[in-house]
Write an enzyme that holds these catalytic residues in place. Structure first.
Site: not given
Length: 484
Positions: A143, A211, A235, A335
């Site tokens: 991906k 993350e 995902h 993130k």
């Protein structure tokens, strides 16, 4: 049980993915005896390296990060590895590759395309030119496969000119995680939970992949991609399918993928008004993660000062079918968030009559928390009587910690998926129609965001994202797991 004999070609063998994920996964499989003794690994790259140069780089960059890498098993492992310089714009390297693979005549050849997607067509065309597209050859596509539905379909059509669909493995490493695969066992192997897995008993579902990292050295790539394309389209939607799909008729690969496709088709379309009301996009600003100061997204290398690329996404999705009608599915990824965590939280409805005093005004009552990372666990949260003279409830949980309950090493996601490719198992890989349907659902969100005058909502690095994300849930009588 060892795999059949194989040759595995790693296109992009000098890149970050190969050194950080693929080669360590192959080493783990080698160390535990899962690879055929005659299995070979051929790394390719554009750099003019000798085999000794390449192995020296692995010694410095890969070996120190491996668990259980003794002198003997490391030497055995690298004995499998060769290196060939290939410039995908030229033909010579592919001719050398074909000659090298012909030496072993292994019954299985795997070509892992850990490169930029725009190179997939050229690589496949050259593989076909030198005869490396016979039925025993499998190609793995990383991906993101394209930038939108049109580019994804263009790549799939181009690759499909040279390889049959049964030879194409579109990888999503989250599907290789032990706890994700356990979703099917939890749902379809337990009489306790399957009758409750529906709208009558489940109030909402949360799926989070957070993350701590920023864009690292991928600023230019990430600024052209964003969190929706990078994480949601693949995902998060795949995890949603695993939670929501109907029981497949069997464990055959297409039986499972057929049910996932039905869920993707049942997702309520995100028209412009829906995308505006039911999505939140954010972009991190300077802050602190794990006690260390970090720069904001616009200060990262490779990022334009006026970038409107999202680093955070929250979405309220709904599935229009009999099992899930009216149940909100909250998807979130970002993130530079407060911690690294991936989890699925199933919140059940309250009991119809409150016989006992509530311990908390907003108590979640019963929840099933499936943790995917950093550790893998399953926790069922219940209310029980607190010891004492009065009847007071407190929350406790039944915990299944995989590391405690199942001793010994468990295969990592990439290791499991690479072994499946070698063995010819397609069940944990995306089929083309699945991928196309996921793009169809995401596309209106992208289109709507492109028309909005407002930039992504700012959030401080080290937090759980913009406040609008919490408001999205509160409007539906819910709260993110860490906020309860």
């Amino acid at each position: 049980m060892p795999t059949p004999d194989f040759d595995m070609v790693l296109f992009g063998g000098t890149g970050d993915l190969a050194k950080r994920k693929l080669l360590p996964a192959l080493f783990d499989a080698h160390r535990d005896g899962h690879l055929s003794a005659r299995g070979r690994i051929v790394a390719t790259g554009s750099q003019a390296l000798t085999r000794a140069d390449y192995l020296g780089a692995l010694e410095r960059q890969v070996r120190p990060k491996l668990d259980g890498a003794t002198e003997s098993n490391w030497l055995e492992f690298i004995a499998r590895i060769d290196y060939i310089q290939i410039d995908v714009r030229e033909t010579g390297g592919f001719d050398a590759l074909a000659a090298r693979l012909a030496e072993s005549a292994a019954p299985v050849a795997v070509c892992y395309l850990a490169t930029a997607p725009h190179l997939f067509t050229t690589i496949c065309e050259q593989l076909a030119r030198v005869g490396l597209n016979t039925p025993n050859v499998r190609v793995v596509l990383e991906k993101p496969l394209g930038h939108d539905l049109t580019s994804s379909e263009t790549i799939n059509t181009s690759v499909g000119r040279f390889f049959d669909e049964t030879q194409i493995y579109r990888i999503d490493h989250y599907l290789g995680k032990e706890s994700v695969q356990n979703l099917m066992a939890i749902r379809f192997g337990n009489a306790l939970l399957e009758p409750l897995w529906r709208r009558e008993w489940i109030r909402d579902v949360q799926i989070t992949i957070a993350e701590e990292l920023g864009v690292e050295q991928r600023g230019d790539f990430y600024d052209r991609t964003g969190a929706l394309r990078d994480m949601v389209q693949n995902h998060l939607l795949q995890l949603l399918c695993m939670v929501a799909m109907e029981p497949p008729a069997s464990l055959e690969e297409d039986a499972i993928r057929d049910e996932k496709l039905k869920i993707l088709k049942a997702l309520k379309p995100m028209h412009a008004a829906d995308a505006t009301a039911n999505t939140v996009r954010g972009q991190y600003r300077a802050g602190a993660v794990a006690g260390q100061p970090v720069a904001g997204y616009l200060e990262e290398d490779g990022i334009a000062l006026d970038s409107r690329t999202e680093t955070f996404v929250a979405i309220k999705a709904e599935i229009a079918n009999w099992r899930w009608a009216g149940v909100p599915f909250f998807l979130r990824t970002g993130k530079r968030m407060a911690s690294r965590v991936a989890e699925i939280v199933i919140r059940f409805h309250d009991v119809p009559h409150a016989l006992f005093p509530r311990p908390l005004a907003q108590s979640p009552q019963n929840r099933l928390v499936i943790r995917l990372q950093p550790e893998e666990s399953i926790r069922l949260e219940l209310l029980v009587k607190q010891p004492g003279d009065t009847v007071e409830l407190r929350q406790t949980s039944l915990d299944l910690d995989f590391s405690e309950s199942f001793k010994g090493r468990r295969a990592g996601a990439y290791e499991r998926l690479l072994l499946d490719v070698i063995r010819g198992k397609l069940g944990l890989f995306m089929r083309r129609d699945e991928q196309a349907q996921a793009w169809r659902w995401v596309a209106p969100i992208l289109d709507t965001w492109a028309t909005l005058p407002q930039p992504p909502k700012p959030y401080t690095a080290g937090t759980w994202g913009p406040a609008a994300s919490s408001a999205l849930l509160s409007r539906n009588g819910a709260a993110w797991h860490e906020e309860v």
